[in-house]
Design an enzyme around this catalytic site. Structure first.
Site, short mmCIF file in Angstrom:
data_model
loop_
_atom_site.label_atom_id
_atom_site.label_comp_id
_atom_site.label_asym_id
_atom_site.label_seq_id
_atom_site.Cartn_x
_atom_site.Cartn_y
_atom_site.Cartn_z
CG ASN A 178 -1.90 1.08 1.26
OD1 ASN A 178 -1.70 2.13 0.65
ND2 ASN A 178 -3.01 0.86 1.93
CB ILE A 179 1.80 3.87 -2.50
CG1 ILE A 179 0.42 4.42 -2.87
CG2 ILE A 179 2.33 2.94 -3.57
CD1 ILE A 179 0.48 5.42 -4.03
CG ASP A 210 -22.77 13.53 -14.36
OD1 ASP A 210 -21.56 13.24 -14.47
OD2 ASP A 210 -23.68 12.81 -14.80
CE1 TYR A 217 -22.56 7.24 -8.75
CE2 TYR A 217 -24.09 8.61 -9.97
CZ TYR A 217 -23.11 7.64 -9.95
OH TYR A 217 -22.68 7.07 -11.11
CE1 TYR A 267 -10.28 10.06 -9.57
CE2 TYR A 267 -11.67 11.25 -11.12
CZ TYR A 267 -10.71 10.28 -10.88
OH TYR A 267 -10.20 9.55 -11.91
NE ARG A 303 -14.18 2.95 -12.90
CZ ARG A 303 -12.87 2.87 -13.12
NH1 ARG A 303 -12.22 3.92 -13.61
NH2 ARG A 303 -12.20 1.76 -12.85
NE ARG A 320 -17.96 13.43 -10.51
CZ ARG A 320 -18.65 12.81 -11.43
NH1 ARG A 320 -19.87 12.43 -11.20
NH2 ARG A 320 -18.12 12.55 -12.60
CE LYS A 369 -6.92 10.63 -10.77
NZ LYS A 369 -5.88 9.60 -10.63
CE1 TYR A 414 -14.01 9.29 -7.72
CE2 TYR A 414 -15.20 10.66 -9.27
CZ TYR A 414 -14.30 9.64 -9.01
OH TYR A 414 -13.70 9.01 -10.06
#
Ligand SMILES: NC(=O)c1ccc[n+]([C@@H]2O[C@H](COP(=O)([O-])OP(=O)(O)OC[C@H]3O[C@@H](n4cnc5c(N)ncnc54)[C@H](O)[C@@H]3O)[C@@H](O)[C@H]2O)c1
Ligand SMILES: O=c1ccn([C@@H]2O[C@H](COP(=O)(O)OP(=O)(O)O[C@H]3OC[C@](O)(CO)[C@H]3O)[C@@H](O)[C@H]2O)c(=O)[nH]1
Length: 390
Positions: free
Chosen positions: A76-77, A337, A331, A185, A235, A182, A189, A105
């Protein structure tokens, strides 16, 4: 007969390298490992918490011609002192590790942010400090919503590609408010992309950032209650596959009006291979990897998957193949979205000459054939066991 030397896009021979692949046991990692083992001489140090999806590549010594070229390291990093040593042993690090299912998320925003930003930090640091090349997997979600989505519904500008096509070097990142978790994430990133870019600019890190646009195919995620938690929400490909396997209506979130472009995993892996083997063309770039020709609304995706599944399974179509559900019901609070995702392909075309090939129908046919062959019996068994105990 002597084997033909493998050459890069500029005609130079490709030297075998060692790749430290973090998240190698996931959907994309499993396809990348498969490709590297079957078609190249490169070595892979495969790091992940799980290895179920690459078990077929890791069978005992000598079972495969590549058995000495792939090594699995279960780690596990988040907390493992072996990470830097493994990065140092390799010429290139590819980081795929992430929480990347939208159902997480807004319901596990802290885990999502830690996974996509904090846990990726040491990987970037070790690559930078040890002068190692990094290919980092980001996401098309960093674009968020299109500019066009903020125009009035009847504005003719909504049809103008300038308002919706997503360009690596021009498009803004448009997220919702902080309560719309949402975007936890996408925001994490985005920040790791900025950090990698800054490491390149200030410290000379050799990097490539990949922004996948809905890559789909066999081994994506899990089927709830079969090879993943019963209450889990994977997904969309796996959600709809699960509904088809169980003969339930497909659930269209908020009417299934959002649009996506889907690319076949095997086409996308070709793009990653070009990045791996053409560092001079890939370093310093951010690449969209998607198929602009495979655009559908989620409703159309559901209808096409239903038709394809009827064909590959021989089962009949349900009388009510789809139902609408609200995003809050599906969700939970804080979901939002992306309205539309068309990748601009100019940069990847110019640098690597890559183009996707597979149509949506063809990729769904091979993927749903795999889903049916892999899961149909297990799902039937689970359903009959559940009805026997109820
Ligand atoms: N599949 C797509 O279409 C898509 C789209 C956009 C972005 N991406 C990005 O591509 C990458 C790979 O996606 P995927 O679809 O293969 O997802 P995946 O969930 O199948 O694979 C991720 C892998 O990372 C591993 N992992 C997560 N945290 C880890 C940790 N702390 N230590 C070790 N291993 C860890 C997981 O066990 C898993 O095997 C992710 O970064 C994702 O954000 C994918
Ligand atoms: O049963 C379902 C499941 C989902 N939807 C809707 O489908 C759209 C696509 O959903 P999904 O593929 O799960 O995820 P996104 O495309 O929104 O996000 C992913 O894009 C790339 C990545 O970064 C990693 O794969 C990830 O964040 C969406 O509109 C759902 O609401 C549905 O109707 N029914």
């Amino acid at each position: 007969m002597a084997s033909v030397a493998r050459v890069d896009l500029d005609g130079n021979p490709i030297k075998p390298i060692t790749i430290c692949m973090i998240g190698a046991g996931g959907f994309i990692g499993s396809h990348l490992c498969e490709k590297l083992m079957s078609e190249t001489p490169h070595k892979v140090l495969a790091l992940d918490v799980y290895n179920d999806k690459i078990k077929h590549l890791l069978e005992p010594e000598n079972a495969h011609p590549w058995s000495d070229r792939i090594q699995f390291h279960r780690l596990n990093i988040k907390q493992d002192s072996r990470l830097e040593g493994l990065i140092k042993m390799a010429d290139l690090t590819i980081n795929l590790a992430a929480i990347c299912t939208p159902a997480d998320y807004n319901t596990r925003p802290l885990d999502t942010i830690y996974s996509n930003f904090i846990d990726a930090l040491p990987v970037v640091k070790y690559c930078s400090e040890n002068n190692k090349r990094l290919i980092h997997f980001s996401t098309c979600e960093v674009y968020g919503k299109t500019i066009g989505s903020y125009l009035p519904k009847d504005s003719p500008l909504r049809q103008d590609p300038a308002y919706y096509v997503l360009k690596e070097d021009e498009s803004p990142c448009i997220f919702g408010s902080i309560e719309k978790q949402r975007w936890s994430y996408a925001c994490a990133k985005q920040l790791i992309e900025r950090l990698i870019y800054a490491e390149g600019a200030e410290n000379g890190l050799e990097f490539t950032i990949v922004r996948p646009f809905n890559w789909i195919g066999p081994r994506m995620d899990f089927i709830p209650g079969i090879d993943g938690p019963s209450e889990g929400v994977p997904r969309v490909l796996a959600c709809f596959s699960n509904n088809l396997l169980r003969r339930e209506p497909l659930k269209l979130v908020d009417g299934g009006q959002s649009q996506r472009t889907f690319v076949y995993i095997k086409d996308a892996i070709e793009a990653v291979m070009l990045m791996i083997e053409n560092p001079a063309r890939a370093n310093g770039h951010i690449f969209n990897v998607g198929n602009p020709n495979n655009e559908v609304t989620v409703r159309q995706l559901g209808e096409m998957m239903t038709e394809v599944y009827v064909k590959v399974s021989g089962e009949s179509k349900l009388e009510t193949p789809t139902i609408d559900v609200s995003s809050q019901e599906f969700y939970g609070v804080g979901y939002d979205d992306s309205d539309k995702r068309i990748p601009d392909m100019t940069i990847i075309n110019k640098q690597l000459g890559w183009n996707p090939k597979t149509s949506l129908w063809d990729l769904l046919e091979s993927t749903l054939t795999y889903q049916h062959r892999t899961y149909a019996e297990a799902v039937k068994k689970a359903i009959s066991q559940a009805s026997a105990t109820s």
